[in-house]
Design an enzyme around this catalytic site. Structure first.
Site, PDB file in Angstrom:
ATOM      1  N   ASP A 112       0.854  -1.189   0.000  1.00 56.31           N
ATOM      2  CA  ASP A 112       0.000   0.000   0.000  1.00 56.31           C
ATOM      3  C   ASP A 112       0.893   1.243   0.000  1.00 56.31           C
ATOM      4  O   ASP A 112       2.118   1.155   0.127  1.00 56.31           O
ATOM      5  CB  ASP A 112      -0.888  -0.042   1.246  1.00 56.31           C
ATOM      6  CG  ASP A 112      -2.071   0.910   1.177  1.00 56.31           C
ATOM      7  OD1 ASP A 112      -2.241   1.606   0.162  1.00 56.31           O
ATOM      8  OD2 ASP A 112      -2.843   0.949   2.157  1.00 56.31           O
ATOM      9  N   ASP A 138      -9.320   3.875  -1.428  1.00 58.62           N
ATOM     10  CA  ASP A 138     -10.106   4.209  -0.236  1.00 58.62           C
ATOM     11  C   ASP A 138     -11.452   4.825  -0.617  1.00 58.62           C
ATOM     12  O   ASP A 138     -11.655   6.044  -0.575  1.00 58.62           O
ATOM     13  CB  ASP A 138      -9.310   5.153   0.662  1.00 58.62           C
ATOM     14  CG  ASP A 138      -8.034   4.498   1.177  1.00 58.62           C
ATOM     15  OD1 ASP A 138      -7.945   3.264   1.109  1.00 58.62           O
ATOM     16  OD2 ASP A 138      -7.141   5.227   1.642  1.00 58.62           O
TER      17      ASP A 138
END
Length: 916
Positions: free
Chosen positions: A501, A588
């Site tokens: 990430d 997200d």
């Protein structure tokens, strides 16, 4: 003060969801090179081919290109460039333009291509009237206009399919010795208190491409706009610049986590495409002349009619002109031509196509154990549990929290005993803490990215003060890869996989939440080069950084098992070639219906850009999904390649059993639908490794003549067999579904009822909360495993059901791939790849490669033949020397014939013969 800055940054990252702060990110007007290049008109400079320098040899033309002073009668040469035009296999061409004698080497993107492209024959046909005409072995022509320079590429019918520099917007800003004040921004740029020193000055470039006869244009992910691209005149261009955009918004051309600079055009006549091989910040303008815009109106006024053409223009901050041109003819052709360059996704481990359960964060080993046990207690299948950053010892990667995760080996063993896996996160930022082995080693060995002054770059991310490994340095990548060895990462095993990430890279206190452009990266030493020539700047490689990160992870995952087991890696940052190393997700998102809808178009876009292994956070990362939205998201996620539920640390827990019993039942049904089709998914991904085509496909790929399909981006195909139209609105009792294939008399079968529908465009479909419109195309065979267990590993030896959906000719075909699901033994012919065919006389199961075998214990439990009008009197299984009569049941209500328990082994070939 530094602590305060970190707290402010973290509060921004974990705060209440309020929407993206656009002020953190540049507009074109705030990006120096975009502001400079976007208004550029051809009369300001001119590029001319020096015809006396043309050489054609093998698969390439080389020549000198000059910029001339258009206002001078003598047309003095201002600058010289080197041109190379290459013909490549499979109807692809490549244009490269670099400075003939650059002041410093210009950056050439390094990792996107899957090896050196293979050449085709290039032949010079004519040289007359200021034009060169060349052809490749497949009959495509390239017409090069000498002055001003222009490239026209024709399809095999002789019609122009792609024009490069049609509008004369080719620009390559030459590198110059910096003179203070000579250029507006060559001395540096400022944005929100950040100064970019721009040590090399301006070095931007642009090129325009026209697609005659195109109806729509697609590609350049990642954005939240429609799958089909819209005219950008009067607004912002599409931006390609990998960024951590907190609470990204919908229907936007803003940059996101990924940047894949590939474009495809399509119309009834043909498909074509281009790949802009450049890893710097890039802006892309699009003008669809068929749209009702001021620009198209002016063009129509001048030309006397509507101009059917789409123009695109790439503008990048640095690099060279390196453009690949794909000449189709069909959507599948151009998608394949792109993956032929950048590679296909390797065959993933089978478990990775099953369901993943994640949260930021499962707080400790007891929490993990409870979540794991609850899947069993509520009869829910799951294959993977995930751990976010809190599992580490104070955000130090390759470590475990000594209290909360004190027994990782035992925790992993508890999961693997049930056939489950663990995924843990490893981000590229490294905590700057004395005594942390990774930081100490990287500092001593000089493995960090450097700042503009040549010292270790320091930014802020989750651990606080952080530095970033420079994966362009072979020693840094090697060192990082070795951290994945089991002895270097205790507690891990072959059943622990990795999540990369924040690898855009995300820097909380950096310009645009990323690394400064004048940060320094490793450059392979060359004789006599020092100063600016001795390193690359971050501006050159930015969009490629995450690709180098996941490649090093991939190398490490292979290294730890001596290349025996296939790794699974998830990445957030994406670029051309990402598919060779990792799956991706859309980042997200929020628990809102709009983000559910966006997930489909986002994954369609990246799938056609080579990255089929895509999904979105089921339920949304931010906020809390109420029962209906959660149900619909699970139903949609069950038909996306990467199927993971994930949520923010401050959201209410939302594991399926925390909802009411009715919602839990519906989620269970969605999960079961996924597991029933796991072998179908696995076969699709295997076939992708062979043909390079998307697993998830837009409707126009299979139905390229149907204009209605060109703008459908909320429904899609899995391979060429299933049509998925998720319900993505609240409270609806009916939805519109488009069934393509009118010209080919295609039939579609509802997968729940086997009711038949003739392709006739849009139809209204009644839905309740349990219904997802999914249709199997007539003429296909889909394998299923209908005994769903707690994990896919426990289903390996279970029997198959074949769903045979007949076309108008009473025929159908399908395929099935079987191997051990986790090793590379399939490369040594340890697999089964079978073609399954039905022609009313027999159903046959034949191996494509008769030298390949695999000792599967699976067998054939049931055959369902839908759309049968004339039922046979008898059916006989023939396998080897054995003949076995079979029992059949005909369901007249929906024309379905069921053959029960043929008990044929899937490890050997067989046939079922029918007698009428």
């Amino acid at each position: 003060m530094k602590t305060l800055c970190l707290l402010l940054a973290v509060s921004l990252m974990v705060g209440v969801a309020v929407g993206v702060d656009r002020n953190n990110f540049k507009t074109c007007e705030q990006s120096g090179f975009c502001k400079r290049l976007r208004p550029y008109k051809p009369e300001k400079s001119q590029y001319v081919l020096n015809i006396d320098t043309v050489i054609v040899h093998g698969n390439a033309l080389s020549a000198e290109v000059n910029t001339i002073d258009a206002e001078s009668e003598s047309k003095n040469v201002i600058w010289k460039y080197a041109l190379k035009l290459s013909a490549l296999l499979d109807g692809t061409f490549r244009i490269e333009i670099d400075e003939a004698e650059p002041l410093y080497p210009r950056y050439r993107t390094q990792l996107a291509l899957d090896g050196e492209p293979k050449g085709d024959k290039l032949t010079l046909i004519s040289n007359e009237s200021g034009k060169l005409t060349l052809s490749n072995a497949q009959g495509h022509h390239v017409i090069i206009t000498v002055e001003p320079l222009k490239f026209e590429f024709t399809d095999r019918a002789g019609e122009v399919a792609v024009v490069v520099n049609d509008n004369g917007q080719l620009v390559v800003e030459p590198l110059k010795t910096k003179v203070e004040g000579e250029d507006e921004d060559a001395g540096g740029e400022n944005f929100k208190g950040h100064h970019d020193s721009k040590p090399r000055g301006n070095e931007a470039l642009s090129i325009d491409i026209a697609f005659p006869e195109a109806e729509q244009i697609y590609g350049i992910p990642e954005h939240t706009d429609n799958f089909y691209l819209k005219t950008t005149t009067g607004g912002e261009p599409y931006r390609l610049y990998n960024l951590d955009v907190f609470e990204f918004e919908l229907d936007s051309r803003m940059a996101l986590y990924g940047a894949v600079p590939v474009l495809y055009s399509h119309g009834p006549k043909r498909s074509a495409g281009v790949f802009w091989h450049n890893s710097a910040e890039t802006w892309v303008d699009v003008v669809n002349h068929a749209e009702n815009t001021v620009v198209s109106s002016l063009v129509n006024l001048v030309t006397g009619g509507q101009k059917k053409q789409i123009d695109a223009r790439f503008m990048s901050e640095s690099g060279i002109v390196d453009l690949f041109v794909f000449l189709g003819d069909t959507p599948s052709d151009v998608f394949r031509q792109y993956t032929a360059l950048t590679g296909v996704a390797p065959l993933p481990p089978r478990f990775s196509l099953a369901y993943h359960q994640s949260r930021w964060n499962y707080v400790d080993e007891a929490d993990v154990r409870q979540v794991d046990d609850n899947f069993d207690a509520h009869d829910l299948p799951a294959d993977v549990l995930w751990l976010d950053i809190e599992y580490t010892d104070q955000k130090k990667y390759f470590t475990w929290d000594p209290i909360k995760f004190a027994h990782p080996t035992e925790m992993v063993a508890n999961l693997t005993a049930k056939g489950r896996k663990l995924v843990v996160i490893i981000d590229p930022h490294i905590k700057r803490e004395a005594g942390y082995f990774l930081h100490d080693d990287a500092t001593e060995m000089g493995l960090y990215v450097k700042n503009k002054d040549g010292k270790d770059y320091e930014g802020w991310c989750w651990p606080g003060s952080s530095s970033y490994l420079d994966f362009f340095d072979p020693e840094a990548s090697k060192y990082y890869s070795e951290r994945y060895k089991f002895e270097n990462f205790p507690g891990t095993s072959k059943d622990v996989h990795i999540w990369n990430d924040m690898n855009e890279p995300s820097v909380f206190n950096g310009p645009e939440i990323t690394m400064p452009k004048d940060a320094r990266h490793y450059k392979t030493p060359e004789d006599g080069q020092d100063g600016l020539a001795s390193y690359w700047e971050h501006r050159h490689i930015h969009n490629e950084y995450g690709l180098w990160h996941i490649r090093a992870t991939h190398d490490g995952m292979l290294l730890r098992t001596n290349n025996q087991y296939r790794p699974f890696i998830l990445t957030r940052s994406t670029f051309a070639g990402t598919q060779r190393y990792a799956a991706m997700w859309t980042g997200d998102n929020m628990a809102e219906w709009g983000f559910l809808r966006a997930s489909v178009r986002q994954c369609l876009s990246v799938a056609t850009a080579g990255i089929s292994f895509c999904g979105s956070d089921v339920g949304g990362f931010f906020k809390y999904p109420e029962a209906e939205l959660m149900t619909r998201w699970y139903q949609a996620g069950a038909y996306q390649a990467f199927f993971r539920a994930h949520s923010h640390i401050e959201t209410k827990r939302r594991e399926p059993w925390l909802y009411d019993s009715t919602t839990l039942s519906r989620i269970r049904d969605a999960l079961r639908r996924r597991y029933v089709l796991l072998d179908f998914w696995y076969t699709l991904f295997y076939e992708h490794t062979i043909d390079g085509l998307p697993v998830t496909r837009p409707l126009f790929q299979e139905y390229p003549k149907e204009l209605e399909t060109y703008t459908i981006d909320e429904a899609y195909l899995l391979g060429d067999k299933l049509l998925i139209s998720p319900v993505m609105e609240a409270g609806v009792t009916s939805v519109k579904v488009y069934l393509p294939g009118r010209e080919s008399n295609t039939r579609w079968y509802d997968v729940d009822s086997y009711q038949t529908y003739e392709a006739n465009g849009y139809m209204n479909v009644d839905v309740n909360i349990n219904k997802v419109p999914v249709y199997q195309r007539g003429g296909t065979i889909v394998p299923r495993k209908e005994r769903v267990r707690r994990s896919s590993q426990l289903m390996v030896n279970d029997p198959y059901t074949l769903i045979v959906a007949l076309d108008a000719n009473n025929t159908a075909t399908g395929s099935l791939y079987i191997d051990d699901g986790e090793t590379f033994d399939y490369k040594s012919n340890n697999y089964i790849y079978a073609k399954i065919t039905y022609d009313s006389v027999k159903l046959s199961y034949k191996f494509v490669n008769t030298k390949a075998t695999y000792p599967t214990k699976s067998w054939l439990e049931r055959v369902v033949i839908a759309g049968i009008k004339s039922a046979p009197r008898a059916a006989t299984l023939r396998s080897g020397a054995k003949s076995t009569p079979l029992q059949m049941t005909l369901h007249r209500g929906n024309d379905v014939l069921v053959i029960r328990k043929p008990a044929a082994s899937m490890a050997q070939e067989w046939e079922i013969e029918f007698t009428y």
